[in-house]
Design an enzyme around this catalytic site. Structure first.
Site, short mmCIF file in Angstrom:
data_model
loop_
_atom_site.label_atom_id
_atom_site.label_comp_id
_atom_site.label_asym_id
_atom_site.label_seq_id
_atom_site.Cartn_x
_atom_site.Cartn_y
_atom_site.Cartn_z
N CYS A 1 1.01 -1.11 -0.03
CA CYS A 1 0.03 0.04 -0.11
C CYS A 1 0.92 1.12 0.00
O CYS A 1 1.98 1.02 -0.09
CB CYS A 1 -0.94 0.07 1.19
SG CYS A 1 -1.88 -1.37 1.51
N ARG B 1 -4.70 1.74 -0.17
CA ARG B 1 -4.71 0.35 -0.09
C ARG B 1 -4.90 -0.63 -1.33
O ARG B 1 -5.69 -0.27 -2.13
CB ARG B 1 -5.66 -0.41 0.84
CG ARG B 1 -5.58 -1.91 1.06
CD ARG B 1 -6.83 -2.60 1.88
NE ARG B 1 -6.37 -3.86 2.24
CZ ARG B 1 -7.56 -4.81 2.14
NH1 ARG B 1 -8.76 -4.64 2.05
NH2 ARG B 1 -6.93 -6.18 2.32
N LEU B 2 -3.83 -1.37 -1.62
CA LEU B 2 -3.77 -2.34 -2.65
C LEU B 2 -4.25 -3.74 -2.01
O LEU B 2 -3.41 -4.31 -1.23
CB LEU B 2 -2.54 -2.49 -3.30
CG LEU B 2 -2.21 -3.49 -4.49
CD1 LEU B 2 -3.00 -3.18 -5.45
CD2 LEU B 2 -0.75 -3.69 -4.85
N VAL C 1 -4.61 -9.36 0.58
CA VAL C 1 -4.92 -10.42 1.60
C VAL C 1 -6.15 -9.85 2.18
O VAL C 1 -6.47 -8.85 2.69
CB VAL C 1 -4.03 -10.63 2.72
CG1 VAL C 1 -4.45 -11.50 3.79
CG2 VAL C 1 -2.77 -11.09 2.18
N ASN D 1 2.15 -0.58 5.02
CA ASN D 1 2.46 -1.00 3.55
C ASN D 1 3.42 -2.12 3.50
O ASN D 1 4.61 -2.33 4.05
CB ASN D 1 3.14 0.40 3.08
CG ASN D 1 3.95 -0.30 1.79
OD1 ASN D 1 3.51 -0.77 0.98
ND2 ASN D 1 5.01 0.44 1.49
N GLY D 2 2.66 -3.24 3.08
CA GLY D 2 3.47 -4.42 2.96
C GLY D 2 2.61 -5.58 3.42
O GLY D 2 1.41 -5.38 3.50
N GLU D 3 3.49 -6.78 3.61
CA GLU D 3 2.86 -8.12 3.90
C GLU D 3 3.56 -8.56 5.18
O GLU D 3 4.75 -8.75 5.23
CB GLU D 3 2.87 -8.93 2.73
CG GLU D 3 2.32 -8.47 1.42
CD GLU D 3 0.67 -8.37 1.46
OE1 GLU D 3 0.26 -9.02 2.51
OE2 GLU D 3 0.30 -7.95 0.71
N SER E 1 10.06 -12.74 -7.37
CA SER E 1 11.15 -12.22 -8.17
C SER E 1 12.48 -12.89 -7.48
O SER E 1 12.39 -13.32 -6.50
CB SER E 1 11.29 -10.85 -8.29
OG SER E 1 12.59 -10.57 -8.73
N GLY E 2 13.58 -13.00 -8.46
CA GLY E 2 14.63 -13.66 -7.47
C GLY E 2 15.77 -13.08 -6.76
O GLY E 2 16.83 -13.31 -6.75
#
Length: 630
Positions: A2, A50-51, A54, A75-77, A368-369
């Protein structure tokens, strides 16, 4: 992911103004197009764009405890939220949503500011404790999510992007020459520096606590490698057991980052790291994987055959995203606006086109790596270090005195990194001289005030006594990864299109497994990323496992000069360069002629594209309406 914004009056007197918060949050709609939310209490105001990833239905923010005493904007997970939720419920905490962010307020009730020690995720958050009138800002361990702040007029202002701070009436617009110096000499910006005077980035693994009118910035985590003397020769053997633990941690990390209530996708570069992430995911994915790759018309830059090979092995729904010199020209200004800094390379254009393709096909999350090179000796510098150390050992054996006088470059390395033989960036001293000649006479006269090489850039205690491979890994985390590869190269260009990028190699347990590996296992002989290659044999085509490292390439500034676009000439015009005041018009003219006259482009592995910095710095000044050097 977010976008969060907010501010607090340090004297605790005035309430926050919702209209100001709305202006700040309005600059971050791209980070959070799904909803917004506001919190105002006492002298503090916070807001979230917000994006929703979850619990889209009930997970809107801000989120508070049932009594309203603790409120958070994040902002984040939090990837281990399900496990934390179970523990907290067992301790008597009641939850009202199914989202990951709600665990933060309950963890705070249990552990105070120590809550960050329990989190495995990527996050920056603002938490207000109303009873203590305490504001807590935090950034995740390795710095995946950004958080910027400024202290001005007795007010702390913060936000996920600098443009949000600039929307606050107290925050001024002015260039920080120290930020420009970092971009010129290093891979990119290094926390806490930004390109804006008076605006700082909260460093990775740090908290900022505001209480009783005081601001305390403190570190809660760092990449802590063992002392070289503690490394047991026996640890360089028995690799199967150690690699087994690493594989288990990596599998768990990928599974955690597949958790989402929205579709997700995978980047495929054609190299080992992203291929391994996708290969592990394919073993447990309930649906066919969606993969995305960048392609270039220049075969020297394109990895298309290897990308297609991996996609076929995964049977993925594969999408190729072309990037041409025209795309570079058309989108360069866009990526500077999102990156909020000048750029030394154009690969951000490729990255922003990738995230746009991901979003256009319905996904909000991409794995992503990133991070594997920094943990597992993936860059050529690690091999240089090993060769240099071997030569130094032979030289000491041949020299009765045991020491040779240090060169100027070695003295610089000693001052910056505490190790004369550790050269971070090829010929950094020569590059420093070149950048000084490129600066205008006025800016050059001020160089002693902002020279980023005048003092150490990292905590030397974290380098002292460590193996040289661990020293370079630590520097890569601090100087390359956090604010460049995960910042302007990662978060900014993904969130520009409302896409959250996730990085399984940067999971805390994966990092701990990597820290426990002996350097001779990580760089096995002169084979980089040896542990990952052994693991990847079960997930990735052998041609990818055995492929030689291929560095990212993108169109250099010489391609800009060959294009028939008048606006490039405008940014390099002597009158404009003179008016802006940062660079010397004659030096820029000479640099332009040198680049334009080359039949072969820059070798970006060993050369820095300083003309790209000049062009994008002009774009940066214009985009953010910044004043000329005064």
């Amino acid at each position: 992911m977010c976008g969060i914004v907010g501010y607090a009056h340090l004297n605790g007197g005035r309430p926050a103004d919702r209209a100001v918060l709305e202006r700040m949050a309005g600059t971050l709609v791209h980070r959070g197009p799904d909803s917004d939310g506001y919190f105002l209490a006492d002298h503090v105001g916070m807001a979230t764009r917000r994006l929703s990833i979850v619990d889209p239905a009930t997970g809107d923010q801000p989120i508070a405890t049932p009594d309203g005493d603790v409120t958070v904007c994040c902002n984040g997970e939090v990837f281990n939220h399900a496990e934390l939720r179970a523990r907290l419920k067992a301790a008597g905490h009641a939850f009202r949503t199914g989202g990951d962010v709600e665990v933060l307020v309950h963890l705070y009730e249990e552990h105070g500011t120590g809550l960050v020690q329990h989190l495995n995720g990527q996050f920056s958050f603002a938490l207000y404790d109303r009873a203590r009138r305490r504001l807590v800002l935090a950034r995740d361990h390795v710095g995946i999510t950004p958080l910027h702040y400024a202290v001005t007029g007795g007010t702390l202002v913060f936000g996920s992007e600098v443009k949000a701070l600039l929307a606050h009436p107290l925050v001024r617009r002015e260039v920080d020459p120290g930020g420009l110096d970092q971009v010129m000499l290093l891979p990119g910006l290094v926390s806490p520096r930004t390109m804006f005077a008076g605006i700082a980035t909260l460093p990775p693994g740090h908290l900022l606590v505001v209480e009783d009118g005081r601001i305390d910035v403190r570190r809660y985590w760092d990449l802590d490698y063992p002392q070289a003397a503690e490394l047991s020769p026996a640890a360089a053997a028995g690799d199967e057991e150690r690699f087994g633990r690493l594989e288990q941690a990596l599998r768990r990390s990928v599974e955690l980052r597949m958790r989402a209530d929205v579709p997700h996708a995978y980047y495929l570069s054609g190299g080992l790291d992203s291929s391994l992430v996708a290969g592990i995911a394919a073993k447990s994915a309930a649906e066919r994987l969606r993969t995305f790759s960048v392609t270039f018309p220049d075969a020297r830059m394109s990895e298309q055959p290897y990308q297609r090979m991996v996609a076929r092995s995964l049977d993925s729904e594969h999408h190729e995203v072309p990037v041409t010199p025209d795309h570079l020209l058309d989108q360069l200004r866009e990526v500077v606006r999102h990156s909020e800094c000048p750029l030394k390379e154009s690969y951000n254009v490729a990255s922003v086109r990738l995230s746009a393709a991901v979003r256009a096909r319905g996904a909000k999350v991409v794995l992503s790596g990133e991070g594997a090179d920094e943990l597992f000796a993936g860059y050529v510098g690690y091999k240089f270090d090993k060769q240099t150390a071997a030569r130094a050992t032979r030289s000491r054996r041949r020299t009765a005195a045991g020491r040779q006088p240090l060169t100027a470059e070695q003295r610089l390395n000693q001052r910056l990194w505490g190790n004369p033989l550790l050269s971070y960036g090829q010929r950094l001293g020569e590059l420093a001289a070149a950048r000084a000649e490129l600066y205008s006479p006025e800016l050059r006269s001020r160089l002693p005030d902002f020279d980023c090489l005048a003092r150490p850039l990292v905590d030397l205690d974290q380098l002292r006594g460590r193996h040289v491979l661990h020293q370079r890994s630590y520097l890569d985390f601090k100087l390359r990864l956090a604010d460049h590869l995960l910042g302007d190269h990662g978060d900014r260009v993904a969130m520009a299109n409302s896409v959250e990028a996730r990085y399984p190699f940067l999971d805390r347990d994966v990092i701990d497994c990597a820290r426990a590996l002996h350097p001779d296992l990580v760089l096995h002989g002169f084979q980089e990323k040896y542990p990952l290659k052994r693991i990847a044999e079960r997930y990735v085509p052998s041609e990818i496992v055995n492929r030689e490292k291929f560095a990212f390439h993108a169109n250099p500034s010489a391609d800009l000069l060959r294009a028939d676009r008048s606006w490039i000439d405008d940014y390099l015009a002597p009158a404009r360069i003179r008016r802006e005041g940062y660079f010397d018009p004659a030096a820029v003219r000479e640099l332009r002629a040198r680049y334009a006259g080359r039949e072969v482009g820059l070798n970006t592995l060993f050369e820095d594209d300083l003309l790209m910095v000049v062009v994008t710095h002009g774009i940066f000044l214009e985009t953010f309406d910044l004043p000329a050097l005064s």
